[in-house]
Design an enzyme around this catalytic site. Sequence first.
Site, short mmCIF file in Angstrom:
data_model
loop_
_atom_site.label_atom_id
_atom_site.label_comp_id
_atom_site.label_asym_id
_atom_site.label_seq_id
_atom_site.Cartn_x
_atom_site.Cartn_y
_atom_site.Cartn_z
N GLU A 165 -71.03 16.70 59.77
CA GLU A 165 -69.97 17.65 60.13
C GLU A 165 -68.64 16.95 59.95
OE1 GLU A 165 -67.71 17.78 63.13
OE2 GLU A 165 -68.15 15.66 63.34
N SER B 7 -68.16 13.07 66.97
CA SER B 7 -66.95 12.78 66.23
C SER B 7 -66.81 11.28 66.04
CB SER B 7 -65.73 13.39 66.95
OG SER B 7 -64.59 13.36 66.12
N HIS C 203 -66.94 20.52 65.65
CA HIS C 203 -65.80 20.51 66.56
C HIS C 203 -65.48 21.91 67.05
CE1 HIS C 203 -65.31 16.47 64.96
NE2 HIS C 203 -64.41 16.24 65.88
#
Length: 317
Positions: free
Chosen positions: A210, A112, A280
């Site tokens: 992502e 992330s 996630h």
Amino acid sequence: MALVRCRPVLPGDLIGVTLPSSAPADPARLRAGIEALRQRGYRVELVPESPAPRGYLAGPDRERRDALNHLLRRPDVAAIFCARGGYGALRLLPGLDYEAARRHPKPIVGYSDVTALHLALYARSGLPGVSGPMVAVEWPDIDAATEAQLWALLQGARPAPLLGPRGEALVPVRPGQAEGVLLGGNLAVLTRLIGTPYLPDLTGALLFLEDVGEVPYRIDGLLAHLRLAGLLDRLGGLILGSFTEADPPPDSPSLTLDEVLADYVADLPCPVARGLVYGHFPVKSALPVGVHARLTVTSEAAELTLLEPVVDPAEVD
């Protein structure tokens, strides 16, 4: 920048835990994640010992930067595990000790917002990283398959092919074969590095992407930014992970996520695959950042193969 090789991360080694972005919503999960690492036989040091959150940040920029630099400069630290993502790593990039990262190489583990650290340290130091579970997020109750894949990479494994933690294979989109450096992470963070000295050269790279919480029109805009910057056409290959929490409001006209992705990959001059178990959610693939890999896509199957390990198994004290 030539790639530097880290030594394997083995039981008994010291893992430094730090918070380069946001603080955990529940400090108890950070303590539980640290205890889980200790139960695996690792020594663990949290830096700073008592984080003092500042708004959406885990602390003032100087404190978070000093903590990360402290761990980068220590030759006794075998790896740096990030507590969580959120936001804030971008603010640290100008003051990181890139020379120390090269002099005392060690993998940074996270995903992330940690994408900013992975890409900047690879671009400026040649340091590889591992996109993997974070201490205050997955580690308190980590999935066994996810954990096994992480330790395998940190101890010198070179999966061929690299499957999901439960054996999930990639899904073919556009056929072809390419070898290149495996780079990527969070799409929104990566696009914020365009035009800065912290984004590696993506020419010929195998890019994995992502994101979370971005509705289709936002993902459309991020991919358009990559295209307009000329980056999509330079890729050696593209591997799409999960775009979670991406449903548009029910009363708003929208393209579907699949339609948006198809619009941007239809004409790419490189192999494309989907279905990377990465993003996630609790069960995810651990992925090296900065090592050479091969993407092979046919009309029936797709495979990602690591051509070199993220650590050097020969470098054992």
